[in-house]
Structures are given as C-alpha cells and as structure tokens.
Design a protein around this motif. Sequence first.
Motif, PDB file in Angstrom:
ATOM      1  N   GLU A 163       6.940  -3.687  10.141  1.00  0.00           N
ATOM      2  CA  GLU A 163       6.737  -4.148   8.768  1.00  0.00           C
ATOM      3  C   GLU A 163       6.433  -5.643   8.802  1.00  0.00           C
ATOM      4  O   GLU A 163       7.321  -6.462   8.979  1.00  0.00           O
ATOM      5  CB  GLU A 163       7.993  -3.871   7.941  1.00  0.00           C
ATOM      6  CG  GLU A 163       7.926  -4.370   6.507  1.00  0.00           C
ATOM      7  CD  GLU A 163       9.282  -4.273   5.817  1.00  0.00           C
ATOM      8  OE1 GLU A 163       9.526  -3.210   5.243  1.00  0.00           O
ATOM      9  OE2 GLU A 163      10.067  -5.244   5.893  1.00  0.00           O
TER      10      GLU A 163
ATOM     11  N   VAL B  19       4.953  -8.874   6.744  1.00  0.00           N
ATOM     12  CA  VAL B  19       4.698  -9.323   5.379  1.00  0.00           C
ATOM     13  C   VAL B  19       3.928 -10.637   5.414  1.00  0.00           C
ATOM     14  O   VAL B  19       4.374 -11.612   6.042  1.00  0.00           O
ATOM     15  CB  VAL B  19       6.004  -9.508   4.590  1.00  0.00           C
ATOM     16  CG1 VAL B  19       5.688  -9.930   3.153  1.00  0.00           C
ATOM     17  CG2 VAL B  19       6.819  -8.220   4.589  1.00  0.00           C
TER      18      VAL B  19
ATOM     19  N   ALA C  38       2.183 -11.375  -1.983  1.00  0.00           N
ATOM     20  CA  ALA C  38       2.782 -10.809  -0.776  1.00  0.00           C
ATOM     21  C   ALA C  38       2.108  -9.476  -0.472  1.00  0.00           C
ATOM     22  O   ALA C  38       1.980  -8.627  -1.352  1.00  0.00           O
ATOM     23  CB  ALA C  38       4.278 -10.614  -0.963  1.00  0.00           C
TER      24      ALA C  38
ATOM     25  N   THR D  56       2.259  -6.390   2.435  1.00  0.00           N
ATOM     26  CA  THR D  56       2.971  -5.818   3.571  1.00  0.00           C
ATOM     27  C   THR D  56       2.056  -4.889   4.360  1.00  0.00           C
ATOM     28  O   THR D  56       1.344  -4.070   3.772  1.00  0.00           O
ATOM     29  CB  THR D  56       4.200  -5.022   3.092  1.00  0.00           C
ATOM     30  OG1 THR D  56       5.096  -5.912   2.421  1.00  0.00           O
ATOM     31  CG2 THR D  56       4.923  -4.377   4.266  1.00  0.00           C
TER      32      THR D  56
ATOM     33  N   ARG E  37       6.804  -2.870  -3.729  1.00  0.00           N
ATOM     34  CA  ARG E  37       6.398  -2.157  -2.521  1.00  0.00           C
ATOM     35  C   ARG E  37       7.325  -1.006  -2.164  1.00  0.00           C
ATOM     36  O   ARG E  37       6.918  -0.073  -1.473  1.00  0.00           O
ATOM     37  CB  ARG E  37       6.329  -3.132  -1.333  1.00  0.00           C
ATOM     38  CG  ARG E  37       7.670  -3.627  -0.827  1.00  0.00           C
ATOM     39  CD  ARG E  37       7.480  -4.793   0.144  1.00  0.00           C
ATOM     40  NE  ARG E  37       8.710  -5.178   0.830  1.00  0.00           N
ATOM     41  CZ  ARG E  37       9.705  -5.853   0.285  1.00  0.00           C
ATOM     42  NH1 ARG E  37       9.613  -6.218  -0.996  1.00  0.00           N
ATOM     43  NH2 ARG E  37      10.777  -6.166   0.988  1.00  0.00           N
TER      44      ARG E  37
END
Length: 329
Positions: free
Chosen positions: A23, A25, A41, A43, A68
């Motif tokens: 993950e 970001v 942002a 991801t 998200r």
Amino acid sequence: MQSSSNLFPVALISAERRGDLSEDVYRLKPGNSPDGSVELAVTRLGMADGGPVRGVPVVLLHGSFSNRRFWFSPKGLGLGAFLARAGFDVWIPEMRGHGLSQRNQAYRNNRVADYARYDLPAIAAFVREQSGQVPHWIGHSLGGITLAAALGGQYLGEPAVASVAFFGTQVSRTYWPLKIPPVEWSGRFILKRFAQLSGSRLKRGPEDEPIGLALESLRWYGLFGRFGEKDKDWWAGLAEVQVPVLAVSAAGDDQDPTWACRKLFDQLGSAHKQFVCLGPEQGFSERFGHVEMLVSKNARTEVWPLVARWLAEPLSPLLTQESKRALAV
C-alpha cells in the motif's frame, strides 16, 4: 525531497505492507486549479512480493461521505484488494478533504465541477506516467457522477481512459419540490449557512462533504437546471463518449434507482456498452442495495468477479446464459 513525478510535485508519504498487499500512498499537488492549496492523496495497491511488473491500471473513485476504505480495508478486504490480487494495478484517489487528502483553503466551495475539470485529469496523468498504460476507471455513486462530468465535459478522453464503469450512478432522479423556485431559493439560503454536511450526523458515512456540492446539486435539479456548468453541457457531451462503458444498478437501490441509472447509460454514445441490474431478474442471488452492490458478502462472490472479467475483456458480453446459470447456483 525529490518529487516522485516529472509532472508536478508528488511525495510518497507512506509505504506499508498489508499482509500480501503493498500500500503506497502518494500526495499530489497538481497546481492546476484556482485554489493552489489543493493536494490529493492517491493510494496504489499491489502485491507485496509481486516484483516490479504491474498489471493493467484501474482507478477506483469513491462516492460521497466516503474514502479509500470503501475499496479496501486495513485487513486487505474489498474490491480494490480483490483486483490487486487478480493482477491489476489498482489506484485509489481520495477527493479533496477526504481520507488522507487535506482540506483545501476553499474547501466549502468544492464542487463536482472542480473534481472533474482539475483533479481527475491530474490523477489520470500521474497514473499514466507511473504505470505506462492507459487506465480503466470505476466510479461508485458520486465518484461515478464525477467521472461522467469529466467525460461529458471532455476533461477526460480516450488518451486517458481505456474504459469506464458506473456503479449506482445517475443524475436524472427528479426532486419535484426543487422545481418550485421559492423552495430552491430557501434551500440555498439555509445551506449557505454551513461549511459542510456531516456524514456521521446524517448517518451517511465517515466523511463530511463540502456545502458546495449540495449547492451545485440544487442547481442541477432546479426548474431550469441541467447536468453541467454555464459553459459546458455535460449531459450533451456524454453522447460523444466512445470508450467501452459498463453501467451497473442495484435492484434494491432506492437512492439511485435502476430507471435513472439506465437513463445515464442510454445517453452515453459508446458503441460498446453494457447495462447490468444486480437483482434476481438477471440471475443474481438478491436485490442488492446502493452500498451492498460493492461491499457485501454476496458482492464478493457475484459482483467482484464480474468486474474483473469486464476489465479483462470490456468488449465481451458479461451476462451470457452460461454466466447467469453460474450465478444462480
């Protein structure tokens, strides 16, 4: 810190391992809108041990009062995680003031028009730069509306879009009281007293929404309203869309009913488009709801594989007789 992009300032603010998933970001600062404080942002989900080779990019746009986590949980559950495990390169933006995207200076005035005109093109450019491929796009509810606005306004086009999928997306449901000018004016007067609508107080989700979105909706649904801006008719522009399209409604969705989702689908000009209603009439196990169409136990077994199949072959029919029989088992 050196930027992660040659397009505009981008910083990698987090890199975590979530079980078998990675993950990452990124914080984008495109600087392309009148409010220079906007930061987004985004991801990126992938396999933690998958190596440098990534699959086909897919951008997932969340709906209102969301972030998200609609697409994947910290425990690695959700459509985003499912697609990453299926080999796709998954990208999940969070709109201004949602999740890890900080509130911009003019937060209260944010509108779909801003997301569509400025934010989605910046996200598209960054994803293309990082992946080297043209992404597919999936939007749920307000995320789908934003995607429709970007396509209808010609802010996004074929160079940035391989295909689009709309889930629970419509702009045609009629709110008759808003057709009465004094009612619309009164609603606008009251709403202008607030900076945002609280998702927790309204029991709609974990995030707030800027009041600019509500005021924009009043204009759409007013007496002479239309889906668009003063200088752009987004609804008319949808007839020019030529990329493959999937539109999905839920038979039990009272917020965005099937007939209204179908009207948006019919307006799209693509020669390659498919409409699916998640209900027993098309072989599904239940009348899915607005959220349950993508976040539920049955969605995991019936809807997510359908999405993966669409992304792999957007020109092939999704609901053949054989697939309907398989869903019914």
